[in-house]
Design a protein around this motif. Structure first.
Motif, mmCIF file in Angstrom:
data_model
loop_
_atom_site.group_PDB
_atom_site.id
_atom_site.type_symbol
_atom_site.label_atom_id
_atom_site.label_comp_id
_atom_site.label_asym_id
_atom_site.label_seq_id
_atom_site.Cartn_x
_atom_site.Cartn_y
_atom_site.Cartn_z
ATOM 1 N N THR A 1 0.868 -1.180 0.000
ATOM 2 C CA THR A 1 0.000 0.000 0.000
ATOM 3 C C THR A 1 0.899 1.223 0.000
ATOM 4 O O THR A 1 2.057 1.150 0.408
ATOM 5 N N ASN B 1 -3.526 3.347 0.319
ATOM 6 C CA ASN B 1 -4.192 3.024 -0.949
ATOM 7 C C ASN B 1 -3.435 1.948 -1.712
ATOM 8 O O ASN B 1 -2.210 1.854 -1.629
ATOM 9 N N PHE B 2 -4.178 1.173 -2.476
ATOM 10 C CA PHE B 2 -3.561 0.181 -3.357
ATOM 11 C C PHE B 2 -4.275 0.150 -4.698
ATOM 12 O O PHE B 2 -4.235 -0.844 -5.421
#
Length: 192
Positions: free
Chosen positions: A17, A22-23
């Motif tokens: 991440t 976030n990914f």
């Protein structure tokens, strides 16, 4: 005896991440997803930390959403049919079938699970995997390296360990993703 496999998508600079958690940069396309579907056919149990489980539990009900592509439905069916163990001190209950909660990571229990399993086991999530890596339990590492540099976040590998590896398999995808599979050439050695 099943192998314990640590398998995740990672950025080129080694993060699962980014710094904000976030990914979205790692969402696999159809070809890569189908490749993962094929790999998961040898897996009988998923080991998750709470956060990874909360991400993956969406597969429990994906089939109820309209217009899902066949490769997504295939993974959902596989995920639903596979046993899951969630390691968490805070999760009160699970939201999927074939799932149980363990409050602590017990290396001896995982060793026994490997010995008793006819199928492979995946450990997903870098925090949980770090416990297994440090205990010398991981037999194989599968990295799906995305052509992105995110500059920080949650690292794929923990600090303070050394593991010598041997390349087992590799594959390039049209999207620029590279799959690398490594077996353990020796067991984990803590670095001072």
């Amino acid at each position: 005896m099943g192998k314990l496999i640590y398998s995740m998508i990672t950025s080129l600079d080694g993060y699962v991440t980014d710094a904000e958690g976030n990914f979205d940069w790692s969402v696999p396309g159809e070809t890569l997803h189908q490749f993962v579907n094929d790999l998961m056919q040898s897996v009988g149990t998923y080991l998750y930390g709470r956060r990874m489980y909360e991400t993956m539990v969406a597969w429990e009900t994906l089939h109820t959403l309209p217009d899902q592509p066949p490769f997504m439905l295939e993974f959902a069916n596989t995920w639903q049919a596979t046993d899951k163990i969630v390691y968490s001190t805070s999760l009160g209950e699970v939201a999927s079938k074939r799932t149980r909660i363990e409050r602590t990571f017990d290396p001896d229990a995982v060793r026994t699970l490997k010995e008793d399993s006819e199928l492979d086991i995946t450990i997903d999530g870098p925090t949980l995997a770090a416990h297994a890596i440090r205990a010398g339990l991981v037999d194989q590492y599968e990295l799906f390296i995305v052509p992105a540099i995110v500059g920080g976040g949650k690292r794929f590998f923990p600090d303070d360990v050394r593991v010598d590896l041997e390349l087992l398999d590799e594959r390039r995808f049209g999207s620029g993703v590279v799959y690398l599979s490594y077996g353990v050439a020796n067991r984990t050695v803590a670095v001072p």
